[in-house]
Design a protein around this motif. Structure first.
Motif, short mmCIF file in Angstrom:
data_model
loop_
_atom_site.label_atom_id
_atom_site.label_comp_id
_atom_site.label_asym_id
_atom_site.label_seq_id
_atom_site.Cartn_x
_atom_site.Cartn_y
_atom_site.Cartn_z
N UNK A 272 0.77 -1.23 0.09
CA UNK A 272 0.02 0.14 0.06
C UNK A 272 0.92 1.25 -0.04
N UNK A 273 1.79 1.23 1.02
CA UNK A 273 2.64 2.49 0.91
C UNK A 273 3.35 2.56 -0.44
N UNK A 274 4.04 1.59 -0.97
CA UNK A 274 4.88 1.55 -2.02
C UNK A 274 4.15 2.19 -3.21
N UNK A 275 2.72 1.80 -3.37
CA UNK A 275 1.99 2.30 -4.58
C UNK A 275 1.63 3.68 -4.34
N UNK A 276 1.46 4.02 -2.91
CA UNK A 276 1.29 5.48 -2.62
C UNK A 276 2.42 6.39 -2.92
N UNK A 277 3.66 6.00 -2.57
CA UNK A 277 4.99 6.71 -3.11
C UNK A 277 5.10 6.80 -4.42
N UNK A 278 4.72 5.81 -5.25
CA UNK A 278 4.69 5.59 -6.52
C UNK A 278 4.08 6.89 -7.41
N UNK A 279 3.01 7.42 -6.78
CA UNK A 279 2.18 8.38 -7.46
C UNK A 279 2.93 9.64 -7.50
N UNK A 280 3.91 9.72 -6.84
CA UNK A 280 4.73 11.01 -6.77
C UNK A 280 6.45 10.43 -7.32
N UNK A 281 6.24 11.01 -8.44
CA UNK A 281 7.57 10.36 -9.20
C UNK A 281 8.94 11.04 -8.69
N UNK A 282 8.90 12.21 -8.40
CA UNK A 282 10.24 12.82 -7.56
C UNK A 282 9.83 13.57 -6.27
N UNK A 283 10.65 13.25 -5.25
CA UNK A 283 10.48 13.85 -3.80
C UNK A 283 11.70 14.89 -3.81
#
Length: 284
Positions: A272-283
């Protein structure tokens, strides 16, 4: 006297300004890459919870753009396991426990290319540890500097019997002459506080996590296998661990650092967290 005092104050102001500038967070960027999945028994991640339940978990790697060079955190499973070839490389027994599921385009070299980089651009490869899903493609980076805890190198080359299966010697058998930075404990990679290696032994003897300080996002803690999922953070003991007490202390340490800095804690294999982070390409 007044001129002397004013001169001293001016010098102090300049010195303070220079110090502030020196400690200012560098302009760095963080990217999460998806380098396949592993199918395994959930009990390997959550001891005594859901044992016997097969799940598929994401395998991440991370790229950090820093003014002093491109940094890669972990390298995923060996490219030889891609496209259904797990058993041909790891063997049928190991693949029965940890099945590598990745297409060739998910392997780290092509993931880097998709992100706009080449393997030759990577100056530093930092390893959380040397297990099969974290250091599998070390040989793709012969010219980089490889940053790993000294205790982890020893564990990888001479693993204890009960930990032997997760280290695949073929992944790193010809890398003894690589440029290794052998770390002992916490280590500030560039001396500017932006990328700090944290000693989080427990999962393995030389496991380390990565603390990344970003201007806008703030502090991000890449836990790696110190914390598989949110269940481990909540108190469920990790299923695979070299030392249970050290594992739980590592979890507490990461939580304390996160809370003290109002940061984020990224787990290694939480879908779940991995998928959420994937929505933001660059931090950044």
């Amino acid at each position: 006297m007044r001129k002397g005092w004013k001169g001293l104050m001016a010098a102090l102001a300049i010195s303070a300004g220079a110090a502030a500038q020196a400690t200012e967070t560098p302009d760095i960027k963080l990217m999460q890459l998806s380098v396949g999945k592993i199918e395994l028994d959930k009990g390997f991640m959550t001891a005594m919870v859901d044992v016997g339940t097969k799940i598929k978990i994401p395998v991440p790697a991370y790229v950090i753009q820093h003014p002093r060079g491109l940094v890669l955190f972990d390298t995923g499973m060996n490219q030889a396991t891609a496209d259904g070839n797990c058993a041909n490389y790891w063997g049928q027994g190991l693949c029965g426990a940890f099945n590598s599921i990745q297409g060739r385009d998910e392997v780290i070299d092509r993931q880097l290319k998709a992100a706009g980089f080449d393997v030759s651009d990577v100056k530093y490869v930092v390893y959380s540890h040397f297990h099969l899903d974290h250091a599998g493609n070390i040989k793709m980076f012969p010219n980089a500097r490889h940053v790993v805890q000294k205790a982890e190198l020893r564990a990888a080359w001479w693993p204890e019997k009960f930990q032997r299966a997760a280290y695949v010697m073929k992944d790193f058998d010809t890398t003894r002459d690589y440029d290794f930075i052998q770390v002992e404990g916490d280590f500030d990679l560039f001396g500017d506080g932006s990328i700090v290696l944290l000693d989080t032994k427990g999962h393995t003897q030389g496991h380390q996590s990565l603390q990344v300080k970003l201007k806008n996002t703030g502090m991000v803690l890449l836990a790696a296998d110190a914390i598989y999922t949110g269940e481990n953070e909540a108190g469920v003991i990790p299923g695979i661990t070299w030392n249970t007490n050290d594992s739980m202390r590592a979890i507490d340490r990461l939580k304390q650092i996160r809370d003290a800095n109002q940061g984020q804690l990224w787990y290694s294999h939480d879908a779940q967290q991995h998928a959420q982070n994937a929505k933001t390409k660059v931090f950044d």
